[in-house]
Enzyme design. Structure first.
Site, PDB file in Angstrom:
ATOM      1  N   ARG A 130      35.551  32.082  46.695  1.00  0.00           N
ATOM      2  CA  ARG A 130      36.120  33.088  47.609  1.00  0.00           C
ATOM      3  C   ARG A 130      35.036  33.782  48.441  1.00  0.00           C
ATOM      4  O   ARG A 130      34.007  34.206  47.911  1.00  0.00           O
ATOM      5  CB  ARG A 130      36.872  34.142  46.795  1.00  0.00           C
ATOM      6  N   HIS A 189      34.180  37.354  37.619  1.00  0.00           N
ATOM      7  CA  HIS A 189      34.621  38.379  38.579  1.00  0.00           C
ATOM      8  C   HIS A 189      35.992  38.094  39.172  1.00  0.00           C
ATOM      9  O   HIS A 189      36.810  38.995  39.305  1.00  0.00           O
ATOM     10  CB  HIS A 189      33.564  38.439  39.684  1.00  0.00           C
ATOM     11  N   ALA A 207      48.510  44.429  45.446  1.00  0.00           N
ATOM     12  CA  ALA A 207      49.581  43.474  45.786  1.00  0.00           C
ATOM     13  C   ALA A 207      50.946  44.026  45.366  1.00  0.00           C
ATOM     14  O   ALA A 207      51.894  44.057  46.161  1.00  0.00           O
ATOM     15  CB  ALA A 207      49.310  42.121  45.125  1.00  0.00           C
ATOM     16  N   LYS A 262      51.278  47.430  32.632  1.00  0.00           N
ATOM     17  CA  LYS A 262      50.987  47.478  31.199  1.00  0.00           C
ATOM     18  C   LYS A 262      50.116  48.647  30.777  1.00  0.00           C
ATOM     19  O   LYS A 262      50.002  48.936  29.596  1.00  0.00           O
ATOM     20  CB  LYS A 262      50.411  46.153  30.726  1.00  0.00           C
ATOM     21  N   HIS A 286      30.302  36.917  39.775  1.00  0.00           N
ATOM     22  CA  HIS A 286      29.582  37.770  40.733  1.00  0.00           C
ATOM     23  C   HIS A 286      28.118  37.793  40.328  1.00  0.00           C
ATOM     24  O   HIS A 286      27.799  37.973  39.151  1.00  0.00           O
ATOM     25  CB  HIS A 286      30.165  39.187  40.727  1.00  0.00           C
ATOM     26  N   GLU A 330      28.611  41.188  53.712  1.00  0.00           N
ATOM     27  CA  GLU A 330      28.444  40.665  52.343  1.00  0.00           C
ATOM     28  C   GLU A 330      28.074  39.186  52.442  1.00  0.00           C
ATOM     29  O   GLU A 330      28.031  38.629  53.549  1.00  0.00           O
ATOM     30  CB  GLU A 330      29.730  40.876  51.534  1.00  0.00           C
ATOM     31  N   GLY A 344      48.698  46.812  41.049  1.00  0.00           N
ATOM     32  CA  GLY A 344      47.501  46.779  41.890  1.00  0.00           C
ATOM     33  C   GLY A 344      47.936  46.823  43.348  1.00  0.00           C
ATOM     34  O   GLY A 344      49.095  47.124  43.663  1.00  0.00           O
ATOM     35  N   ARG A 403      28.290  33.425  47.002  1.00  0.00           N
ATOM     36  CA  ARG A 403      28.166  33.943  45.632  1.00  0.00           C
ATOM     37  C   ARG A 403      27.818  32.902  44.595  1.00  0.00           C
ATOM     38  O   ARG A 403      27.047  33.149  43.680  1.00  0.00           O
ATOM     39  CB  ARG A 403      29.505  34.566  45.227  1.00  0.00           C
ATOM     40  N   SER A 463      39.947  39.107  49.207  1.00  0.00           N
ATOM     41  CA  SER A 463      41.089  39.136  48.270  1.00  0.00           C
ATOM     42  C   SER A 463      41.994  40.340  48.481  1.00  0.00           C
ATOM     43  O   SER A 463      43.217  40.206  48.391  1.00  0.00           O
ATOM     44  CB  SER A 463      40.618  39.048  46.826  1.00  0.00           C
ATOM     45  N   LEU A 464      41.435  41.506  48.768  1.00  0.00           N
ATOM     46  CA  LEU A 464      42.320  42.652  49.046  1.00  0.00           C
ATOM     47  C   LEU A 464      43.178  42.332  50.269  1.00  0.00           C
ATOM     48  O   LEU A 464      44.364  42.643  50.316  1.00  0.00           O
ATOM     49  CB  LEU A 464      41.495  43.921  49.276  1.00  0.00           C
ATOM     50  N   ASP A 473      47.746  37.571  32.238  1.00  0.00           N
ATOM     51  CA  ASP A 473      49.101  37.519  31.664  1.00  0.00           C
ATOM     52  C   ASP A 473      50.107  36.766  32.543  1.00  0.00           C
ATOM     53  O   ASP A 473      50.881  35.940  32.043  1.00  0.00           O
ATOM     54  CB  ASP A 473      49.651  38.936  31.439  1.00  0.00           C
TER      55      ASP A 473
HETATM   56  P1  FAD Z   1      45.274  43.931  40.127  1.00  0.00           P
HETATM   57  O1  FAD Z   1      44.778  44.958  41.034  1.00  0.00           O
HETATM   58  O2  FAD Z   1      44.358  43.436  39.085  1.00  0.00           O
HETATM   59  O3  FAD Z   1      46.589  44.482  39.434  1.00  0.00           O
HETATM   60  C1  FAD Z   1      47.220  43.773  38.389  1.00  0.00           C
HETATM   61  C2  FAD Z   1      48.230  44.681  37.740  1.00  0.00           C
HETATM   62  O4  FAD Z   1      49.056  43.954  36.850  1.00  0.00           O
HETATM   63  C3  FAD Z   1      47.634  45.807  36.908  1.00  0.00           C
HETATM   64  O5  FAD Z   1      48.367  46.965  37.194  1.00  0.00           O
HETATM   65  C4  FAD Z   1      47.869  45.361  35.469  1.00  0.00           C
HETATM   66  O6  FAD Z   1      47.942  46.404  34.561  1.00  0.00           O
HETATM   67  C5  FAD Z   1      49.203  44.659  35.628  1.00  0.00           C
HETATM   68  N1  FAD Z   1      49.548  43.675  34.607  1.00  0.00           N
HETATM   69  C6  FAD Z   1      48.854  42.584  34.245  1.00  0.00           C
HETATM   70  N2  FAD Z   1      49.536  41.896  33.309  1.00  0.00           N
HETATM   71  C7  FAD Z   1      50.687  42.559  33.077  1.00  0.00           C
HETATM   72  C8  FAD Z   1      51.792  42.351  32.221  1.00  0.00           C
HETATM   73  N3  FAD Z   1      51.865  41.309  31.392  1.00  0.00           N
HETATM   74  N4  FAD Z   1      52.798  43.245  32.234  1.00  0.00           N
HETATM   75  C9  FAD Z   1      52.739  44.343  33.034  1.00  0.00           C
HETATM   76  N5  FAD Z   1      51.709  44.584  33.870  1.00  0.00           N
HETATM   77  C10 FAD Z   1      50.706  43.699  33.892  1.00  0.00           C
HETATM   78  N6  FAD Z   1      38.110  42.222  46.374  1.00  0.00           N
HETATM   79  C11 FAD Z   1      37.915  42.520  47.686  1.00  0.00           C
HETATM   80  O7  FAD Z   1      38.614  41.983  48.557  1.00  0.00           O
HETATM   81  N7  FAD Z   1      36.957  43.422  48.038  1.00  0.00           N
HETATM   82  C12 FAD Z   1      36.161  44.044  47.136  1.00  0.00           C
HETATM   83  O8  FAD Z   1      35.327  44.862  47.501  1.00  0.00           O
HETATM   84  C13 FAD Z   1      36.345  43.735  45.762  1.00  0.00           C
HETATM   85  N8  FAD Z   1      35.568  44.311  44.826  1.00  0.00           N
HETATM   86  C14 FAD Z   1      35.867  44.110  43.504  1.00  0.00           C
HETATM   87  C15 FAD Z   1      35.160  44.815  42.532  1.00  0.00           C
HETATM   88  C16 FAD Z   1      35.493  44.673  41.195  1.00  0.00           C
HETATM   89  C17 FAD Z   1      34.720  45.433  40.154  1.00  0.00           C
HETATM   90  C18 FAD Z   1      36.543  43.799  40.821  1.00  0.00           C
HETATM   91  C19 FAD Z   1      36.914  43.646  39.377  1.00  0.00           C
HETATM   92  C20 FAD Z   1      37.225  43.070  41.779  1.00  0.00           C
HETATM   93  C21 FAD Z   1      36.902  43.214  43.116  1.00  0.00           C
HETATM   94  N9  FAD Z   1      37.592  42.530  44.104  1.00  0.00           N
HETATM   95  C22 FAD Z   1      37.365  42.814  45.431  1.00  0.00           C
HETATM   96  C23 FAD Z   1      38.710  41.662  43.768  1.00  0.00           C
HETATM   97  C24 FAD Z   1      40.009  42.444  43.990  1.00  0.00           C
HETATM   98  O9  FAD Z   1      39.836  43.770  43.555  1.00  0.00           O
HETATM   99  C25 FAD Z   1      41.178  41.832  43.245  1.00  0.00           C
HETATM  100  O10 FAD Z   1      41.243  40.463  43.480  1.00  0.00           O
HETATM  101  C26 FAD Z   1      42.477  42.443  43.728  1.00  0.00           C
HETATM  102  O11 FAD Z   1      42.380  43.840  43.676  1.00  0.00           O
HETATM  103  C27 FAD Z   1      43.632  41.961  42.878  1.00  0.00           C
HETATM  104  O12 FAD Z   1      44.751  42.759  43.167  1.00  0.00           O
HETATM  105  P2  FAD Z   1      46.126  42.439  42.453  1.00  0.00           P
HETATM  106  O13 FAD Z   1      47.086  43.448  42.961  1.00  0.00           O
HETATM  107  O14 FAD Z   1      46.456  41.016  42.607  1.00  0.00           O
HETATM  108  O15 FAD Z   1      45.821  42.658  40.906  1.00  0.00           O
HETATM  109  C1  SIN Z   2      31.462  43.425  45.970  1.00  0.00           C
HETATM  110  O1  SIN Z   2      31.550  44.558  46.430  1.00  0.00           O
HETATM  111  O2  SIN Z   2      30.414  42.823  45.824  1.00  0.00           O
HETATM  112  C2  SIN Z   2      32.724  42.739  45.552  1.00  0.00           C
HETATM  113  C3  SIN Z   2      33.438  42.251  46.743  1.00  0.00           C
HETATM  114  C4  SIN Z   2      34.464  41.218  46.387  1.00  0.00           C
HETATM  115  O3  SIN Z   2      34.556  40.796  45.237  1.00  0.00           O
HETATM  116  O4  SIN Z   2      35.169  40.792  47.309  1.00  0.00           O
END
Ligand code: FAD
Ligand code: SIN
Length: 547
Positions: A384, A349, A18, A41, A244, A122, A16, A290, A389-390, A223
């Site tokens: 939050r 969410h 991060a 994964k 959400h 928001e 993702g 929220r 979070s992004l 995980d």
């Molecule tokens: P993720 O992007 O979830 O990536 C996790 C990765 O780990 C994936 O590639 C997955 O396949 C991999 N993985 C997991 N377990 C394993 C394993 N055991 N082995 C190998 N790989 C594994 N946040 C905002 O700030 N703004 C927004 O507008 C917003 N909108 C959102 C809308 C939706 C629909 C959702 C679901 C979330 C939203 N969020 C938003 C929250 C935000 O998207 C997430 O908190 C953030 O993207 C998390 O990023 P990350 O890199 O930590 O994890």
């Molecule tokens: C949304 O667009 O409502 C999600 C934003 C977030 O989870 O930060």
């Protein structure tokens, strides 16, 4: 041992925002002789990040009504005072750099006809400060730019190896509490591999899939958190699950496509089937935090009312242009947002809790780091603030690379009995097979138990009931050292995560933020003013702090 062994300088689990941002920064700034491994994964771009809609917070000087102090105060208020003030301030101060850096990597934030950045609003933000990409496709836009760098920019990609369809199944932690790498499992080849590294980073995202209704994609099964729990890492704030308020809710369809809060930010309002705009009585109306809006909708639904979003206040051409993704997805489900009310209900969410870390990702286990949603830096507290979070993903990954670049990473060849024991579990060929149908039905049981008993409203008795049911699922699953598929490992992980949410929810007897105990004796209210007031001197020159 028959299993393949490899060594890398850094292993990143998760692709993702991060994980990818950390990989890019590491590759650009450090000399890593054994290279970087990204383990993911599913496909590289599949993750929560990709589906982010609303945007990413940017506290930018050109946005005159905004300030660091205002963003800090909004974050702490939304988090009900349980945030770490220094973390909040640090993240806010670094948002400008994060946005500029993402733009350098090719992220094209939306701009107006004067080429100025567009800021949206928001819930619980006191000013417009959220940047977006492609209208409502912010996550897709950021993820695409980062994937492109990792795959196609040879100055970065030459030092990165990518394993797709590969799951991290267990961490290798020695008897001195040092992480030495992990065991992986490839779903296609069915092969296990021992991966050694002086640095292991968990960027595995959240936990949404432990609930029946969620906005999260199927990979989000907690995980990294489960791996960390098994390895003995400290975990924090697991009772705080964000629901959400507005996910698209179509009869006989359990999927929950998100309807971004920014649709309300641009003027849409919640309405019930009696024609009542039921958020009007709240001081922040439809843009209350929220947790507040989710409970208001839950209360409507519990009384048998249906709940909708009325987007008629937004001009049709703007609605289509600003939310193209939402417009199309709703239309695919038979809802024309330019004419119809959008049927909505809350869905799991975001996980505010996670592996306890500093903002630089340091965990309680040496050489093990966690960033992004898998981590709990205490930025979010009990709830939050949208679009933080992004931003946290980027700031944490940046800080992690910053501290690693000051260390010399030493690969050691010595492995102790504890590590040999872990490796042996996965090199053993004997496994009991559980059929796929059985796994799916156990997963569904777990998701329903969590939704029904550990959801938006909890009580001691619902939590105890959930505990009992999860133990029954655990018995039926009959945890083995080694599983037979990604599905089976996910179920094993979901059981760990469910138990940690239930236990944390049982421990916290008061209602606060996203953790609402209907049987609560007392609700803490004064945390927010205490937290902000304690740091008033940090903003001595700024009158905008409104505790
Ligand atoms: P993720 O992007 O979830 O990536 C996790 C990765 O780990 C994936 O590639 C997955 O396949 C991999 N993985 C997991 N377990 C394993 C394993 N055991 N082995 C190998 N790989 C594994 N946040 C905002 O700030 N703004 C927004 O507008 C917003 N909108 C959102 C809308 C939706 C629909 C959702 C679901 C979330 C939203 N969020 C938003 C929250 C935000 O998207 C997430 O908190 C953030 O993207 C998390 O990023 P990350 O890199 O930590 O994890
Ligand atoms: C949304 O667009 O409502 C999600 C934003 C977030 O989870 O930060």
């Amino acid at each position: 041992m028959p299993m393949k062994h490899s060594t890398y300088s850094v292993i990143i689990v998760g692709s993702g925002v991060a994980g990818l941002y950390a990989a890019i920064k590491l590759s650009q700034t450090m000399n890593l002789p054994d290279g970087i491994l990204i383990l993911t994964k599913s496909q590289l771009s599949e993750c929560n990040s990709r589906y982010a809609q609303g945007g990413i917070v940017g506290v930018l000087p050109e946005n005159k009504p905004d300030s660091i102090s205002l963003h800090v105060a909004d974050t702490i208020k939304a988090g009900c005072g349980l945030c770490d003030f220094n973390v909040v301030k640090f993240v806010s101060e670094n948002s400008r750099h994060a946005i500029e850096d993402l733009a350098k990597y090719g992220v094209e934030f939306d701009r107006n006809e004067k080429n100025e950045l567009n800021f949206t609003l928001e819930g619980a933000h006191s000013v417009r400060r959220i940047l977006h990409v492609g209208g409502d496709a912010t996550g897709y836009g950021i993820e695409k730019a980062l994937v492109n760098k990792v795959k196609n920019d040879t100055s970065i990609s030459s030092n990165i190896t990518i394993y797709e369809q590969t799951l991290a199944v267990d961490l290798l932690v020695d008897s001195k509490n040092k992480c030495r790498g992990l065991i992986s499992y490839n779903e296609i080849t069915k092969e296990y591999e021992t991966l050694y590294a002086p640095v292991t980073i968990l960027a595995t995202g959240g936990t949404g899939q432990v609930y029946k209704y969620t906005t999260n994609p199927s990979v989000t099964t907690g995980d990294g958190l489960a791996l960390a729990i098994r390895a003995g890492a400290k975990i924090k704030d697991m009772e705080f699950i964000q629901f959400h308020p507005t996910a698209l809710c179509i009869e006989n369809d359990d999927s929950r496509f998100l309807i971004s809060e920014s649709v309300r930010g641009e003027g849409a309002k919640l309405i019930n089937d009696k024609g009542e705009y039921f958020m009007e009585s709240h001081p922040q109306k439809d843009l209350a935090p929220r947790d507040v809006v989710a409970r208001a909708i839950y209360s409507q639904l519990s009384r048998g009312n249906k709940v909708y979003l009325d987007a008629s206040a937004i001009e049709i051409s703007k609605l289509k242009k600003r939310f193209p993704n939402i417009y199309k997805s709703c239309l695919d489900s038979g809802v024309d947002v330019t004419k119809d009310y959008i049927p909505v209900s809350p869905a799991a969410h975001y996980c505010m809790g996670g592996i306890k870390t500093e903002i630089n990702g340091k965990t309680s286990i040496e050489n093990l780091y966690a960033i992004g949603e898998a981590a709990c830096t205490s930025l979010h507290g009990a709830n939050r603030l949208a679009s933080n979070s992004l931003l946290e993903c980027v700031v944490s990954a940046y800080e992690l690379v910053n501290i690693l670049s000051k260390e010399s990473l030493q690969t050691s060849n010595i492995i102790d009995e504890k590590i040999i024991h872990t490796i042996k579990k996965y090199s053993d060929n004997e496994i009991d097979l559980l059929d796929t149908e059985n796994i799916q039905s156990l997963k569904n049981r777990l998701k329903t138990v969590m939704w029904d008993n550990v959801g938006i409203i909890r009580t001691e008795s619902s939590l105890i009931r959930a505990n009992t049911e999860i133990h029954k699922i655990e018995t039926d699953f009959n945890e083995k050292d080694k599983c037979n598929s990604i599905d089976e490992y996910e179920l094993r992980n979901m059981i760990y995560v469910a138990k940690s949410i239930i236990n944390a929810a049982l421990d916290r007897k008061e209602s606060i933020g996203a953790h609402y105990r209907a049987d609560t004796i007392k609700t803490k209210q004064n945390n927010i003013s205490n937290t902000v007031a304690a740091h008033k001197e940090d903003f001595a020159d700024d009158s905008k702090v409104t505790a």
